[in-house]
Write a protein that holds these residues in place. Sequence first.
Motif, PDB file in Angstrom:
ATOM      1  N   GLU A 174       0.927  -1.079  -0.194  1.00 30.79           N
ATOM      2  CA  GLU A 174      -0.134  -0.021   0.055  1.00 30.79           C
ATOM      3  C   GLU A 174       0.809   1.379  -0.082  1.00 30.79           C
ATOM      4  O   GLU A 174       0.570   2.432  -0.697  1.00 30.79           O
ATOM      5  N   VAL A 175       2.021   1.086   0.866  1.00 29.31           N
ATOM      6  CA  VAL A 175       2.720   2.341   0.897  1.00 29.31           C
ATOM      7  C   VAL A 175       3.415   2.700  -0.456  1.00 29.31           C
ATOM      8  O   VAL A 175       3.454   3.597  -0.922  1.00 29.31           O
ATOM      9  N   LEU A 176       4.030   1.652  -1.196  1.00 25.11           N
ATOM     10  CA  LEU A 176       4.550   1.804  -2.297  1.00 25.11           C
ATOM     11  C   LEU A 176       3.746   2.039  -3.455  1.00 25.11           C
ATOM     12  O   LEU A 176       3.880   3.045  -4.162  1.00 25.11           O
ATOM     13  N   GLN A 177       2.479   1.534  -3.299  1.00 28.90           N
ATOM     14  CA  GLN A 177       1.446   2.121  -4.281  1.00 28.90           C
ATOM     15  C   GLN A 177       1.093   3.712  -4.347  1.00 28.90           C
ATOM     16  O   GLN A 177       1.228   4.366  -5.219  1.00 28.90           O
ATOM     17  N   SER A 178       0.869   4.252  -3.117  1.00 29.94           N
ATOM     18  CA  SER A 178       0.836   5.503  -2.912  1.00 29.94           C
ATOM     19  C   SER A 178       1.843   6.319  -3.141  1.00 29.94           C
ATOM     20  O   SER A 178       1.513   7.338  -3.783  1.00 29.94           O
ATOM     21  N   LEU A 179       2.836   5.832  -3.082  1.00 29.38           N
ATOM     22  CA  LEU A 179       4.223   6.635  -3.181  1.00 29.38           C
ATOM     23  C   LEU A 179       4.250   6.532  -4.962  1.00 29.38           C
ATOM     24  O   LEU A 179       4.839   7.803  -5.318  1.00 29.38           O
ATOM     25  N   THR A 180       4.355   5.575  -5.598  1.00 32.46           N
ATOM     26  CA  THR A 180       4.472   5.544  -6.995  1.00 32.46           C
ATOM     27  C   THR A 180       3.255   6.511  -7.735  1.00 32.46           C
ATOM     28  O   THR A 180       3.651   7.285  -8.565  1.00 32.46           O
ATOM     29  N   GLN A 181       2.047   6.767  -7.033  1.00 32.38           N
ATOM     30  CA  GLN A 181       1.081   7.430  -7.736  1.00 32.38           C
ATOM     31  C   GLN A 181       1.713   9.076  -7.299  1.00 32.38           C
ATOM     32  O   GLN A 181       1.458   9.893  -8.343  1.00 32.38           O
ATOM     33  N   VAL A 182       2.225   9.379  -6.243  1.00 31.20           N
ATOM     34  CA  VAL A 182       2.720  10.461  -5.894  1.00 31.20           C
ATOM     35  C   VAL A 182       3.802  11.037  -6.651  1.00 31.20           C
ATOM     36  O   VAL A 182       3.744  12.079  -7.394  1.00 31.20           O
ATOM     37  N   LEU A 183       4.730  10.191  -6.881  1.00 32.69           N
ATOM     38  CA  LEU A 183       5.801  10.483  -7.863  1.00 32.69           C
ATOM     39  C   LEU A 183       5.562  10.587  -9.141  1.00 32.69           C
ATOM     40  O   LEU A 183       5.950  11.584  -9.993  1.00 32.69           O
ATOM     41  N   ARG A 184       4.428   9.941  -9.543  1.00 26.69           N
ATOM     42  CA  ARG A 184       4.002   9.804 -11.046  1.00 26.69           C
ATOM     43  C   ARG A 184       3.397  11.234 -11.378  1.00 26.69           C
ATOM     44  O   ARG A 184       3.545  12.066 -12.499  1.00 26.69           O
ATOM     45  N   ARG A 185       2.311  11.830 -10.349  1.00 29.69           N
ATOM     46  CA  ARG A 185       1.721  12.919 -10.304  1.00 29.69           C
ATOM     47  C   ARG A 185       2.919  13.985 -10.657  1.00 29.69           C
ATOM     48  O   ARG A 185       2.625  15.040 -11.195  1.00 29.69           O
ATOM     49  N   MET A 186       3.703  14.023  -9.356  1.00 25.94           N
ATOM     50  CA  MET A 186       4.730  14.851  -9.221  1.00 25.94           C
ATOM     51  C   MET A 186       5.516  15.389 -10.225  1.00 25.94           C
ATOM     52  O   MET A 186       5.751  16.234 -10.638  1.00 25.94           O
ATOM     53  N   THR A 187       6.089  14.146 -10.868  1.00 28.23           N
ATOM     54  CA  THR A 187       6.937  14.552 -12.107  1.00 28.23           C
ATOM     55  C   THR A 187       6.371  14.649 -13.545  1.00 28.23           C
ATOM     56  O   THR A 187       6.915  14.873 -14.637  1.00 28.23           O
ATOM     57  N   GLY A 188       4.927  14.441 -13.483  1.00 26.87           N
ATOM     58  CA  GLY A 188       4.247  14.525 -14.653  1.00 26.87           C
ATOM     59  C   GLY A 188       4.434  13.527 -15.654  1.00 26.87           C
ATOM     60  O   GLY A 188       4.262  13.693 -16.928  1.00 26.87           O
ATOM     61  N   ASN A 189       5.151  12.529 -15.145  1.00 30.50           N
ATOM     62  CA  ASN A 189       5.240  11.153 -15.951  1.00 30.50           C
ATOM     63  C   ASN A 189       4.606  10.017 -15.368  1.00 30.50           C
ATOM     64  O   ASN A 189       5.023   9.009 -14.625  1.00 30.50           O
ATOM     65  N   PRO A 190       3.342   9.878 -16.166  1.00 31.01           N
ATOM     66  CA  PRO A 190       2.583   8.587 -15.807  1.00 31.01           C
ATOM     67  C   PRO A 190       3.132   7.310 -15.843  1.00 31.01           C
ATOM     68  O   PRO A 190       2.741   6.177 -15.471  1.00 31.01           O
ATOM     69  N   GLN A 191       4.188   7.318 -16.844  1.00 25.97           N
ATOM     70  CA  GLN A 191       4.965   5.847 -17.187  1.00 25.97           C
ATOM     71  C   GLN A 191       6.170   5.926 -16.229  1.00 25.97           C
ATOM     72  O   GLN A 191       6.910   4.756 -16.380  1.00 25.97           O
ATOM     73  N   LEU A 192       6.253   6.788 -15.185  1.00 25.62           N
ATOM     74  CA  LEU A 192       7.536   6.287 -14.206  1.00 25.62           C
ATOM     75  C   LEU A 192       7.420   5.241 -13.639  1.00 25.62           C
ATOM     76  O   LEU A 192       6.490   4.719 -13.147  1.00 25.62           O
ATOM     77  N   PRO A 193       8.531   4.298 -13.985  1.00 26.23           N
ATOM     78  CA  PRO A 193       8.629   3.020 -13.273  1.00 26.23           C
ATOM     79  C   PRO A 193       8.245   3.019 -11.739  1.00 26.23           C
ATOM     80  O   PRO A 193       8.926   3.843 -10.991  1.00 26.23           O
ATOM     81  N   ALA A 194       7.610   1.913 -11.212  1.00 28.10           N
ATOM     82  CA  ALA A 194       7.440   1.993  -9.845  1.00 28.10           C
ATOM     83  C   ALA A 194       8.611   1.726  -9.337  1.00 28.10           C
ATOM     84  O   ALA A 194       9.389   1.108  -9.760  1.00 28.10           O
ATOM     85  N   PRO A 195       9.025   2.007  -7.992  1.00 31.16           N
ATOM     86  CA  PRO A 195      10.008   1.753  -7.298  1.00 31.16           C
ATOM     87  C   PRO A 195      10.311   0.149  -7.263  1.00 31.16           C
ATOM     88  O   PRO A 195       9.361  -0.563  -7.118  1.00 31.16           O
ATOM     89  N   ARG A 196      11.172  -0.454  -7.125  1.00 30.27           N
ATOM     90  CA  ARG A 196      11.634  -1.905  -7.110  1.00 30.27           C
ATOM     91  C   ARG A 196      11.322  -2.365  -5.820  1.00 30.27           C
ATOM     92  O   ARG A 196      10.459  -3.535  -5.639  1.00 30.27           O
ATOM     93  N   SER A 197      11.459  -1.853  -4.762  1.00 26.81           N
ATOM     94  CA  SER A 197      10.991  -2.105  -3.447  1.00 26.81           C
ATOM     95  C   SER A 197      10.845  -0.903  -2.623  1.00 26.81           C
ATOM     96  O   SER A 197      11.572   0.043  -2.699  1.00 26.81           O
ATOM     97  N   VAL A 198      10.465  -1.261  -1.364  1.00 28.45           N
ATOM     98  CA  VAL A 198      10.275  -0.274  -0.461  1.00 28.45           C
ATOM     99  C   VAL A 198      10.523  -0.611   1.063  1.00 28.45           C
ATOM    100  O   VAL A 198      10.643  -2.192   1.444  1.00 28.45           O
TER     101      VAL A 198
END
Length: 497
Positions: A384-408
Amino acid sequence: PRVLVVGGGIAGLGAAQRLCHRAFPHLRVLEATGRAGGRIRSERKFGGVVEMGAHWIHGPSQGNPVFQLAVEYGLLGEKEMSEENQLVELGGHLDLPCVSYASSGRNVSLELVADMANLFYTLLDQAREFQHVVETPVPSVGEYIKREISRHMADWTENNETKKLKLAILNTHFNVECCVSGTHSMDLVALGPFGEYTMLPGLDCTFPGGYEGLTSNIVASLPKDILVFNKPVKTIHWNGSFREETLPGEMFPVMVECEDGDRFPAHHVILTVPLGFLKEHLDTFFQPPLPLEKAEAIRKMGFGTNNKIFLEFEEPFWEPDCKYMQVVWEGSSPLEDAAPEPKDTWVRKLIGFLVLPSFGSVYVLCGFIAGLESEFMETLSDEEVLQSLTQVLRRMTGNPQLPAPRSVLRSRWHSAPYTRGSYSYIAVGSTGDNIDLLAQPLPADSADAQLQILFAGEATHRMFYSTTHGALLSGRREADRLTSLWHTKAQPPQPEP
Ligand SMILES: Cc1cc2nc3c(=O)[nH]c(=O)nc-3n(C[C@H](O)[C@H](O)[C@H](O)COP(=O)(O)OP(=O)(O)OC[C@H]3O[C@@H](n4cnc5c(N)ncnc54)[C@H](O)[C@@H]3O)c2cc1C
Ligand SMILES: *[C@@H]1O[C@H](CO)[C@@H](O)[C@H](O)[C@H]1NC(C)=O
Ligand SMILES: *[C@@H]1O[C@H](CO)[C@@H](O)[C@H](O)[C@H]1NC(C)=O
Ligand SMILES: *[C@@H]1O[C@H](CO)[C@@H](O)[C@H](O)[C@H]1NC(C)=O
């Protein structure tokens, strides 16, 4: 004398090291968990080492005993030890970020970011000036800075949108200070004593091989078998006379009872458990209960949560020389109360990410988050934490394709049963005197059986609370207190001629 140290963090280890040095042969350190170090905790992960607890030496210079020990043990690099680094004084001001992302995905002008950093730190410095003021204009650091911001706003001439962005940037600074102070809100941090916390010179530095090198070196310097692990203390019985079967005739004023039923009689106990643990177990931990004044001090003192969230990436999406990325939550303002529902809004307390030095081909970001939102984050799963932060990072960077972090990987200091938070602060309704009161040994007045319980740990150091050097100094302070008692006993004062 028989001496027990409760807690094997840096305060307890520092006390034990001093006492061994001065030949107290009947010494033991009882530690609740399976490891030494407490809130100094380095984990091997991502092919390198990350700090779950203490991160920096704050003020690494000659006057800092943690710096001195780190140098003695050879744990620092050339740069960290250089004269130049030792002379730097930043006054607790963070460096500017290399990039500041607005939550909706645009970059915030770094000029605006610098202006707001400047304003915020000017006000924060002003908030340290109320030490000797009899009556402060407002009770808390948060209220003071907010009031000053409102005044400054009258002179802001930009359009409404920019004004809102400025407030959102300032809001991030409030959240940064929540991390620094380990609190939910700066409205909880008392204004009057805020300036008592003392900053040492030196450019904050880290341990290349992990902070825990410090505590493991102290452990290695102690005689074998002094440390007893997995031995949580349940109750400290004091002001009594306890016997031990193997030592008939000998009486001990203190008896330490462990959760597993083991009992350790002692002449002296140096207690170094975190303030968070003390707060939670205040009603059962001492028998007889603590004097009212002391219990009251413990209740009033502040102890909150600051956590780290590490994210591992295959490829960096940041510039190579970037050290810190700021996140600005659009629509947020320090002048408005945050939404009361932390469930889906918890990420809005995140201040941004520190870029860790890369471990070969692994890239790691370290996010910081404080307060109730941080405590809520602890209840979520890694996924859940990984998912929330991936969303945040994608929105922030304006890159919806930003690869999700490999691990948290994250810390969970509030859930840790023998810590219950991160570190202490001086809360509204409390003063530096409460720290000194907590540090007073028990019993307060007794001709014989003195110094039954001595109090050490980060929260007992009036100038350096919340730090590793404060904790270390507090442990040494109590060891010295014991040594002088026995020194006087061994050499009774000569009558004046
Ligand atoms: C996320 C985070 C970041 C931090 N960053 C920094 C930083 O950058 N720089 C800095 O200087 N400081 C930092 N700190 C603060 C620093 O880590 C602490 O101030 C310091 O390590 C506290 O040492 P201590 O010995 O007082 O307490 P602890 O290290 O907490 O030691 C107390 C020990 O007591 C044990 N214990 C508890 N209850 C019992 C019991 N009932 N019986 C037996 N044992 C018990 C615990 O298991 C623990 O090992 C940070 C802390 C956190 C949490
Ligand atoms: C935002 O800043 C980053 C890092 O400096 C840069 O790579 C990116 O191109 C910028 N984006 C915009 C939209 O300006
Ligand atoms: C800006 O905000 C003020 C106060 O909220 C409002 O009175 C004003 O109409 C706004 N101006 C614009 C251009 O939106
Ligand atoms: C300690 O013991 C003495 C003698 O039994 C008693 O008078 C005193 O009240 C006790 N103090 C506390 C704090 O319990």
